[in-house]
Design an enzyme around this catalytic site. Sequence first.
Site, PDB file in Angstrom:
ATOM      1  N   ASP A  87     -11.012  -8.356  -2.538  1.00  0.00           N
ATOM      2  CA  ASP A  87     -12.307  -8.599  -3.185  1.00  0.00           C
ATOM      3  C   ASP A  87     -13.271  -9.296  -2.244  1.00  0.00           C
ATOM      4  O   ASP A  87     -14.461  -8.982  -2.196  1.00  0.00           O
ATOM      5  CB  ASP A  87     -12.118  -9.450  -4.449  1.00  0.00           C
ATOM      6  CG  ASP A  87     -11.568  -8.627  -5.607  1.00  0.00           C
ATOM      7  OD1 ASP A  87     -11.583  -7.385  -5.522  1.00  0.00           O
ATOM      8  OD2 ASP A  87     -11.109  -9.238  -6.595  1.00  0.00           O
ATOM      9  N   ASP A 102      -8.707 -13.664  -3.458  1.00  0.00           N
ATOM     10  CA  ASP A 102      -8.306 -12.260  -3.385  1.00  0.00           C
ATOM     11  C   ASP A 102      -8.892 -11.643  -2.116  1.00  0.00           C
ATOM     12  O   ASP A 102     -10.114 -11.457  -2.010  1.00  0.00           O
ATOM     13  CB  ASP A 102      -8.794 -11.513  -4.636  1.00  0.00           C
ATOM     14  CG  ASP A 102      -8.255 -10.097  -4.678  1.00  0.00           C
ATOM     15  OD1 ASP A 102      -8.464  -9.343  -3.697  1.00  0.00           O
ATOM     16  OD2 ASP A 102      -7.613  -9.733  -5.676  1.00  0.00           O
ATOM     17  N   ARG A 127      -0.795  -4.429  -6.151  1.00  0.00           N
ATOM     18  CA  ARG A 127       0.139  -5.271  -6.878  1.00  0.00           C
ATOM     19  C   ARG A 127      -0.238  -5.228  -8.350  1.00  0.00           C
ATOM     20  O   ARG A 127      -1.355  -5.586  -8.712  1.00  0.00           O
ATOM     21  CB  ARG A 127       0.003  -6.689  -6.315  1.00  0.00           C
ATOM     22  CG  ARG A 127       1.169  -7.560  -6.593  1.00  0.00           C
ATOM     23  CD  ARG A 127       1.017  -8.845  -5.809  1.00  0.00           C
ATOM     24  NE  ARG A 127      -0.093  -9.656  -6.275  1.00  0.00           N
ATOM     25  CZ  ARG A 127      -0.103 -10.974  -6.193  1.00  0.00           C
ATOM     26  NH1 ARG A 127       0.917 -11.620  -5.663  1.00  0.00           N
ATOM     27  NH2 ARG A 127      -1.132 -11.661  -6.617  1.00  0.00           N
ATOM     28  N   THR A 158       3.098  -7.411 -13.645  1.00  0.00           N
ATOM     29  CA  THR A 158       4.477  -7.551 -13.150  1.00  0.00           C
ATOM     30  C   THR A 158       4.545  -8.104 -11.731  1.00  0.00           C
ATOM     31  O   THR A 158       5.608  -8.523 -11.276  1.00  0.00           O
ATOM     32  CB  THR A 158       5.177  -6.177 -13.140  1.00  0.00           C
ATOM     33  OG1 THR A 158       4.503  -5.348 -12.170  1.00  0.00           O
ATOM     34  CG2 THR A 158       5.115  -5.503 -14.504  1.00  0.00           C
TER      35      THR A 158
HETATM   36  C1  PRP Z   1      -2.980  -8.061  -2.020  1.00  0.00           C
HETATM   37  C2  PRP Z   1      -2.720  -8.248  -0.540  1.00  0.00           C
HETATM   38  C3  PRP Z   1      -1.290  -7.763  -0.408  1.00  0.00           C
HETATM   39  C4  PRP Z   1      -0.676  -8.191  -1.710  1.00  0.00           C
HETATM   40  C5  PRP Z   1       0.136  -9.426  -1.462  1.00  0.00           C
HETATM   41  O1  PRP Z   1      -3.263  -6.750  -2.304  1.00  0.00           O
HETATM   42  O2  PRP Z   1      -3.627  -7.565   0.270  1.00  0.00           O
HETATM   43  O3  PRP Z   1      -1.174  -6.379  -0.204  1.00  0.00           O
HETATM   44  O4  PRP Z   1      -1.743  -8.484  -2.608  1.00  0.00           O
HETATM   45  O5  PRP Z   1       0.819  -9.792  -2.600  1.00  0.00           O
HETATM   46  P1  PRP Z   1       2.409  -9.716  -2.703  1.00  0.00           P
HETATM   47  O6  PRP Z   1       2.947 -10.319  -1.446  1.00  0.00           O
HETATM   48  O7  PRP Z   1       2.716 -10.537  -3.910  1.00  0.00           O
HETATM   49  O8  PRP Z   1       2.804  -8.274  -2.868  1.00  0.00           O
HETATM   50  P2  PRP Z   1      -3.700  -6.284  -3.788  1.00  0.00           P
HETATM   51  O9  PRP Z   1      -2.507  -5.871  -4.570  1.00  0.00           O
HETATM   52  O10 PRP Z   1      -4.574  -7.355  -4.401  1.00  0.00           O
HETATM   53  O11 PRP Z   1      -4.509  -4.971  -3.524  1.00  0.00           O
HETATM   54  P3  PRP Z   1      -5.881  -4.749  -2.707  1.00  0.00           P
HETATM   55  O12 PRP Z   1      -5.565  -4.983  -1.243  1.00  0.00           O
HETATM   56  O13 PRP Z   1      -6.173  -3.344  -3.006  1.00  0.00           O
HETATM   57  O14 PRP Z   1      -6.912  -5.705  -3.220  1.00  0.00           O
HETATM   58  N1  URA Z   2      -3.234 -11.187  -2.864  1.00  0.00           N
HETATM   59  C1  URA Z   2      -4.408 -11.789  -2.510  1.00  0.00           C
HETATM   60  O1  URA Z   2      -5.387 -11.119  -2.173  1.00  0.00           O
HETATM   61  N2  URA Z   2      -4.457 -13.134  -2.527  1.00  0.00           N
HETATM   62  C2  URA Z   2      -3.414 -13.899  -2.884  1.00  0.00           C
HETATM   63  O2  URA Z   2      -3.535 -15.134  -2.868  1.00  0.00           O
HETATM   64  C3  URA Z   2      -2.220 -13.260  -3.248  1.00  0.00           C
HETATM   65  C4  URA Z   2      -2.148 -11.902  -3.231  1.00  0.00           C
END
Ligand code: PRP
Ligand code: URA
Length: 209
Positions: free
Chosen positions: A203, A200, A104, A108
């Site tokens: 993380d 997160d 994400r 944006t």
């Molecule tokens: C997080 C999570 C989802 C997304 C959710 O991933 O694991 O994929 O955010 O958010 P949304 O519903 O607003 O799209 P992230 O983009 O942080 O990537 P990562 O899993 O690589 O940490």
């Molecule tokens: N992605 C995450 O990992 N946590 C949130 O709360 C939202 C998006």
Amino acid sequence: MAKVHILDHPLIQHKLTFIRDKNTGSKEFRELVEEVSMLMAYEVTRDFALKDIEIETPVTTTKGQVIAGRKVVIVPILRAGIGMVSGMVNLIPAAKVGHIGLYRDPETLQPVEYYCKLPSDLNERELIVIDPMLATGGSASAAIKFLKDRKVKNIKLVCLLAAPEGIKKVQEEHPDVDIYLAAVDEKLDDHGYIVPGLGDAGDRLFGTK
Ligand code: PRP
Ligand code: URA
């Protein structure tokens, strides 16, 4: 309209409380996400078809039931979706695993695709898309669209936590996709994080920051 299934089993809710707790370290967080995913897999597979087969017990012959329906592909959305794979595969060992990489954009909040590797017999199978977080719904909705563009029809979405905004987006854009959740939280904050949430997910699973 697709159904939203809230899996409010006491074991799931108990473990989810410790997943949310900021003092839970990565090792325990990973273990708990795996355990909750396994418990969720039990409910997600509830509608699987069965067929009768004849077997011999040590005492006599009898009829038993085995899973008869379509085969399964589990599709984690990278990266945090990886944390749910082992729990799901423990209960559905014959499942194949396809990966979709989306992150994400922090400015944006739009999903950006960077990786895709899926089994070739995708459209003969039932797909279970997994991601711990359904926040704005952008990532899950994009992943589902990506799969539908490859002519996949039977898709379920499984997340630990969702914000109402994410549920609404997936329901509007994919009314045929049932959503399975451990909990629905209150809202998103100004940075698109689920409140109260768990922070997160990627993380916390992988110890990055
Ligand atoms: C997080 C999570 C989802 C997304 C959710 O991933 O694991 O994929 O955010 O958010 P949304 O519903 O607003 O799209 P992230 O983009 O942080 O990537 P990562 O899993 O690589 O940490
Ligand atoms: N992605 C995450 O990992 N946590 C949130 O709360 C939202 C998006």
